[in-house]
Design a protein around this motif. Structure first.
Motif, PDB file in Angstrom:
ATOM      1  N   ALA A 103     -11.201 -34.127  57.003  1.00 33.69           N
ATOM      2  CA  ALA A 103      -9.860 -33.943  57.534  1.00 33.69           C
ATOM      3  C   ALA A 103      -9.064 -35.237  57.468  1.00 33.69           C
ATOM      4  O   ALA A 103      -7.853 -35.233  57.627  1.00 33.69           O
ATOM      5  CB  ALA A 103      -9.937 -33.462  58.984  1.00 33.69           C
ATOM      6  N   GLY A 104      -9.744 -36.336  57.266  1.00 32.08           N
ATOM      7  CA  GLY A 104      -9.130 -37.655  57.193  1.00 32.08           C
ATOM      8  C   GLY A 104     -10.205 -38.674  56.938  1.00 32.08           C
ATOM      9  O   GLY A 104     -11.370 -38.336  56.695  1.00 32.08           O
ATOM     10  N   THR A 105      -9.846 -39.947  57.012  1.00 35.96           N
ATOM     11  CA  THR A 105     -10.818 -41.003  56.707  1.00 35.96           C
ATOM     12  C   THR A 105     -11.919 -41.120  57.748  1.00 35.96           C
ATOM     13  O   THR A 105     -12.981 -41.663  57.466  1.00 35.96           O
ATOM     14  CB  THR A 105     -10.107 -42.361  56.579  1.00 35.96           C
ATOM     15  OG1 THR A 105      -9.417 -42.642  57.811  1.00 35.96           O
ATOM     16  CG2 THR A 105      -9.114 -42.344  55.420  1.00 35.96           C
ATOM     17  N   GLY A 106     -11.663 -40.588  58.955  1.00 39.70           N
ATOM     18  CA  GLY A 106     -12.634 -40.780  60.024  1.00 39.70           C
ATOM     19  C   GLY A 106     -13.342 -39.528  60.484  1.00 39.70           C
ATOM     20  O   GLY A 106     -14.157 -39.590  61.417  1.00 39.70           O
ATOM     21  N   PHE A 172     -21.386 -46.080  49.190  1.00 41.44           N
ATOM     22  CA  PHE A 172     -22.461 -47.001  49.572  1.00 41.44           C
ATOM     23  C   PHE A 172     -21.940 -48.253  50.268  1.00 41.44           C
ATOM     24  O   PHE A 172     -22.618 -49.277  50.302  1.00 41.44           O
ATOM     25  CB  PHE A 172     -23.299 -47.370  48.348  1.00 41.44           C
ATOM     26  CG  PHE A 172     -23.910 -46.192  47.658  1.00 41.44           C
ATOM     27  CD1 PHE A 172     -24.964 -45.506  48.229  1.00 41.44           C
ATOM     28  CD2 PHE A 172     -23.405 -45.734  46.453  1.00 41.44           C
ATOM     29  CE1 PHE A 172     -25.523 -44.401  47.605  1.00 41.44           C
ATOM     30  CE2 PHE A 172     -23.944 -44.636  45.817  1.00 41.44           C
ATOM     31  CZ  PHE A 172     -25.013 -43.957  46.392  1.00 41.44           C
ATOM     32  N   SER A 173     -20.743 -48.170  50.831  1.00 39.77           N
ATOM     33  CA  SER A 173     -20.199 -49.305  51.577  1.00 39.77           C
ATOM     34  C   SER A 173     -19.249 -48.783  52.643  1.00 39.77           C
ATOM     35  O   SER A 173     -18.806 -47.643  52.594  1.00 39.77           O
ATOM     36  CB  SER A 173     -19.456 -50.272  50.652  1.00 39.77           C
ATOM     37  OG  SER A 173     -18.213 -49.708  50.276  1.00 39.77           O
ATOM     38  N   ILE A 174     -18.922 -49.652  53.598  1.00 42.84           N
ATOM     39  CA  ILE A 174     -18.009 -49.263  54.676  1.00 42.84           C
ATOM     40  C   ILE A 174     -16.591 -49.737  54.376  1.00 42.84           C
ATOM     41  O   ILE A 174     -15.630 -49.006  54.599  1.00 42.84           O
ATOM     42  CB  ILE A 174     -18.479 -49.845  56.027  1.00 42.84           C
ATOM     43  CG1 ILE A 174     -19.945 -49.478  56.285  1.00 42.84           C
ATOM     44  CG2 ILE A 174     -17.593 -49.329  57.162  1.00 42.84           C
ATOM     45  CD1 ILE A 174     -20.235 -47.995  56.232  1.00 42.84           C
ATOM     46  N   PHE A 250     -20.617 -40.095  58.925  1.00 45.16           N
ATOM     47  CA  PHE A 250     -20.785 -41.512  58.597  1.00 45.16           C
ATOM     48  C   PHE A 250     -19.609 -41.933  57.727  1.00 45.16           C
ATOM     49  O   PHE A 250     -19.446 -41.451  56.609  1.00 45.16           O
ATOM     50  CB  PHE A 250     -22.108 -41.717  57.849  1.00 45.16           C
ATOM     51  CG  PHE A 250     -22.527 -43.146  57.662  1.00 45.16           C
ATOM     52  CD1 PHE A 250     -23.367 -43.757  58.576  1.00 45.16           C
ATOM     53  CD2 PHE A 250     -22.088 -43.883  56.570  1.00 45.16           C
ATOM     54  CE1 PHE A 250     -23.776 -45.080  58.397  1.00 45.16           C
ATOM     55  CE2 PHE A 250     -22.486 -45.195  56.385  1.00 45.16           C
ATOM     56  CZ  PHE A 250     -23.330 -45.798  57.306  1.00 45.16           C
ATOM     57  N   LYS A 251     -18.761 -42.813  58.232  1.00 45.15           N
ATOM     58  CA  LYS A 251     -17.578 -43.243  57.489  1.00 45.15           C
ATOM     59  C   LYS A 251     -17.955 -44.247  56.399  1.00 45.15           C
ATOM     60  O   LYS A 251     -18.735 -45.169  56.633  1.00 45.15           O
ATOM     61  CB  LYS A 251     -16.566 -43.888  58.440  1.00 45.15           C
ATOM     62  CG  LYS A 251     -15.951 -42.937  59.449  1.00 45.15           C
ATOM     63  CD  LYS A 251     -14.882 -43.612  60.289  1.00 45.15           C
ATOM     64  CE  LYS A 251     -15.465 -44.699  61.165  1.00 45.15           C
ATOM     65  NZ  LYS A 251     -14.440 -45.315  62.044  1.00 45.15           N
ATOM     66  N   THR A 252     -17.396 -44.059  55.209  1.00 41.93           N
ATOM     67  CA  THR A 252     -17.573 -45.016  54.123  1.00 41.93           C
ATOM     68  C   THR A 252     -16.210 -45.356  53.530  1.00 41.93           C
ATOM     69  O   THR A 252     -15.208 -44.712  53.844  1.00 41.93           O
ATOM     70  CB  THR A 252     -18.474 -44.459  52.998  1.00 41.93           C
ATOM     71  OG1 THR A 252     -17.708 -43.557  52.183  1.00 41.93           O
ATOM     72  CG2 THR A 252     -19.691 -43.738  53.564  1.00 41.93           C
ATOM     73  N   PRO A 333     -19.538 -47.113  61.453  1.00 44.14           N
ATOM     74  CA  PRO A 333     -19.366 -45.870  60.696  1.00 44.14           C
ATOM     75  C   PRO A 333     -19.761 -44.609  61.436  1.00 44.14           C
ATOM     76  O   PRO A 333     -19.453 -43.499  60.995  1.00 44.14           O
ATOM     77  CB  PRO A 333     -20.250 -46.078  59.465  1.00 44.14           C
ATOM     78  CG  PRO A 333     -21.267 -47.068  59.900  1.00 44.14           C
ATOM     79  CD  PRO A 333     -20.591 -47.972  60.871  1.00 44.14           C
ATOM     80  N   THR A 334     -20.458 -44.751  62.567  1.00 44.83           N
ATOM     81  CA  THR A 334     -20.842 -43.571  63.343  1.00 44.83           C
ATOM     82  C   THR A 334     -20.210 -43.556  64.728  1.00 44.83           C
ATOM     83  O   THR A 334     -20.564 -42.719  65.562  1.00 44.83           O
ATOM     84  CB  THR A 334     -22.374 -43.503  63.509  1.00 44.83           C
ATOM     85  OG1 THR A 334     -22.826 -44.661  64.226  1.00 44.83           O
ATOM     86  CG2 THR A 334     -23.076 -43.432  62.163  1.00 44.83           C
ATOM     87  N   ALA A 335     -19.268 -44.485  64.985  1.00 44.06           N
ATOM     88  CA  ALA A 335     -18.616 -44.594  66.300  1.00 44.06           C
ATOM     89  C   ALA A 335     -19.651 -44.743  67.412  1.00 44.06           C
ATOM     90  O   ALA A 335     -19.500 -44.192  68.502  1.00 44.06           O
ATOM     91  CB  ALA A 335     -17.710 -43.399  66.560  1.00 44.06           C
ATOM     92  N   ALA A 336     -20.687 -45.529  67.130  1.00 44.87           N
ATOM     93  CA  ALA A 336     -21.778 -45.694  68.085  1.00 44.87           C
ATOM     94  C   ALA A 336     -21.637 -46.928  68.963  1.00 44.87           C
ATOM     95  O   ALA A 336     -22.418 -47.119  69.894  1.00 44.87           O
ATOM     96  CB  ALA A 336     -23.112 -45.774  67.342  1.00 44.87           C
ATOM     97  N   PHE A 337     -20.628 -47.775  68.677  1.00 43.33           N
ATOM     98  CA  PHE A 337     -20.545 -49.061  69.380  1.00 43.33           C
ATOM     99  C   PHE A 337     -19.199 -49.264  70.061  1.00 43.33           C
ATOM    100  O   PHE A 337     -18.147 -48.945  69.504  1.00 43.33           O
ATOM    101  CB  PHE A 337     -20.778 -50.221  68.403  1.00 43.33           C
ATOM    102  CG  PHE A 337     -20.624 -51.567  69.053  1.00 43.33           C
ATOM    103  CD1 PHE A 337     -21.617 -52.063  69.877  1.00 43.33           C
ATOM    104  CD2 PHE A 337     -19.471 -52.316  68.863  1.00 43.33           C
ATOM    105  CE1 PHE A 337     -21.459 -53.299  70.497  1.00 43.33           C
ATOM    106  CE2 PHE A 337     -19.315 -53.549  69.479  1.00 43.33           C
ATOM    107  CZ  PHE A 337     -20.316 -54.043  70.299  1.00 43.33           C
ATOM    108  N   SER A 338     -19.249 -49.768  71.268  1.00 43.34           N
ATOM    109  CA  SER A 338     -18.069 -50.315  71.937  1.00 43.34           C
ATOM    110  C   SER A 338     -18.545 -51.491  72.770  1.00 43.34           C
ATOM    111  O   SER A 338     -19.676 -51.496  73.265  1.00 43.34           O
ATOM    112  CB  SER A 338     -17.380 -49.281  72.823  1.00 43.34           C
ATOM    113  OG  SER A 338     -18.065 -49.099  74.041  1.00 43.34           O
ATOM    114  N   ARG A 339     -17.705 -52.495  72.933  1.00 39.87           N
ATOM    115  CA  ARG A 339     -18.146 -53.689  73.676  1.00 39.87           C
ATOM    116  C   ARG A 339     -18.275 -53.401  75.160  1.00 39.87           C
ATOM    117  O   ARG A 339     -18.975 -54.131  75.878  1.00 39.87           O
ATOM    118  CB  ARG A 339     -17.194 -54.837  73.422  1.00 39.87           C
ATOM    119  CG  ARG A 339     -15.765 -54.619  73.885  1.00 39.87           C
ATOM    120  CD  ARG A 339     -14.898 -55.774  73.436  1.00 39.87           C
ATOM    121  NE  ARG A 339     -13.492 -55.579  73.751  1.00 39.87           N
ATOM    122  CZ  ARG A 339     -12.507 -56.306  73.240  1.00 39.87           C
ATOM    123  NH1 ARG A 339     -12.797 -57.277  72.389  1.00 39.87           N
ATOM    124  NH2 ARG A 339     -11.258 -56.079  73.559  1.00 39.87           N
TER     125      ARG A 339
END
Length: 413
Positions: A103-106, A172-174, A250-252, A333-339
């Motif tokens: 649906a979009g890049t993300g 194969f890259s982000i 997984f965003k690339t 790429p998986t929205a798994a991290f936030s500070r």
């Protein structure tokens, strides 16, 4: 020489010897000479980006007679293909959805599949000849929901490097693979991969039960691009029973991809089947190819990926420099991290992207490197998770011992 029936009987009476692939390999490294007489089943697994994943869904969207047939459709904005059954005037949509449609890049098919399995409400938009129809549905509304892969569990993959001075957009890259020879992207779970442990498919045959994203499914045959040297599988399973932590988007730099997991049990009937089980990461080749031409430049091994480097990424909030915009969170790429909350282990693939992105070094993980024509090039992206694959192996072992997973056909899909 054992039979499946004899192993099943040992499982029933509690005497079966079942190892995960990681447990078996550890014994081999310690010098044990394990034969078929010493083990009954070894569980294998893989988890990572698998482009050839798609779903077939049957979705009710309106009362019968509302429209004749849908010509186009979207789920959460992800384009779908109506068909193969037209469901004329029934108010139903039969849809095929690619894991790489987006649906979009993300947000893409992999994200959508995970949202469906999690039971989230899905927005449906269908266009017929004379009208548009909208609906909101959950997996409980689907009369049919199957996930299938057209090429999963590649026996081994290829690592990629860019020899040109500019970035190259690729799955194969982000952010684009940097050149010349600045970084390497790798995939594959090495010594615990199902087909690495059963390359001749003596155990993983057509009709063999497997775990696809945690749901019992079956192997339907070889996958696309399968060759004797680099076999892969086609697998199908019901989405009901899948586990979100084993799948996702997984965003690339070339668009969203799909994370898929596969677990397979190998009954060890004779020493011919035991021999591939003794192969270790150090003996498994990992070709390194130029991304633009796919020309192989050199060869590493999976020990470079999984034996010396860290298996996971860690976050040290005390080291966070509280940048105005957290690049590590934005690039994950998986929205798994936030500070603020750290790493969501259910979403994290331990790909390592945050390690290079975090300028303060709060994200830490040694991903290793490979040598390409004498030059040491760092691994900056892993599109497979060895930790998650080992978890799948453990779950499959528990199911076998609890008699919740069949070793032969008829168990699902």
């Amino acid at each position: 020489m054992k039979t499946i029936a004899e192993i099943d009987e040992k499982i029933r009476n509690g005497s079966a010897v079942v190892y995960t692939a990681a447990e078996f390999k550890r014994l081999v490294r310690e010098g044990a000479e394990i034969t078929a007489a010493d083990v009954d089943v070894v569980t294998t697994g893989t988890c990572g980006v698998m482009s050839g994943t798609a779903a077939i869904l049957s979705v009710p969207v309106a009362a019968p007679g509302t429209f004749e047939r849908a010509e186009r459709a979207w789920l959460n904005g992800v384009p779908c293909m109506p068909g193969p059954c037209p469901n004329e005037r029934l108010g139903l949509l039969d849809l095929i959805v690619s894991g790489t449609a987006h649906a979009g890049t993300g947000y893409g098919g992999g994200h959508l599949f995970c949202d469906i399995v999690e039971g989230r409400e899905i927005e449906v938009l269908a266009e017929a000849a004379d009208r548009s129809v909208e609906a909101r549905v959950t997996i409980d509304d689907f009369s049919y929901a199957r996930l299938f892969t057209t090429r999963s569990a590649f026996k081994n993959y290829t690592a990629y490097v860019n020899t040109r001075p500019t970035r190259v957009k690729t799955i194969f890259s982000i952010e684009g693979l940097q050149g010349p020879c600045r970084e390497v992207s790798v995939s594959g779970c090495g010594e615990i991969n199902p087909l690495q442990n059963d390359p001749a498919r003596l155990a993983i045959r057509d009709g063999t039960p497997v775990l696809l994203n945690g749901s019992i499914g079956i192997v339907t045959g070889e996958g696309t691009r399968s060759t004797p040297a680099r076999p892969n599988l086609t697998v199908i399973a019901d989405m009901v029973g899948m586990q979100p932590r084993y799948m996702g988007g997984f965003k690339t730099s070339a668009g969203p991809e799909c994370i898929t997991s596969l677990g397979a049990a190998i009954p060890v009937l004779d020493d011919r089947q035991a021999a591939p089980l003794r192969v270790l990461d150090e003996e498994i080749p990992l070709p390194v190819a130029e991304i633009n031409t796919r020309t192989v430049l050199d060869e590493a091994t999976y020990a470079d990926v999984w034996q010396r480097p860290d298996r996971e990424v860690t976050y040290h909030p005390e080291w966070c420099e509280e940048c105005s915009a957290c690049v590590a969170a934005a690039i994950c790429p998986t929205a798994a991290f936030s500070r603020e909350t750290g790493i969501d282990r259910d979403r994290c693939l331990a790909c390592g992207t945050c390690v290079a992105a975090c300028t303060g070094g709060a994200c830490e993980g040694a991903l290793g490197a490979v040598r390409i024509r004498g030059r040491r090039v760092p691994i900056t992206l892993r599109q497979s998770s060895r930790l998650r694959a080992e978890e799948i192996c453990r779950e499959l072992k528990e199911r076998i011992l609890d008699r919740r997973f069949p070793l032969t056909g008829g168990g699902g899909g």
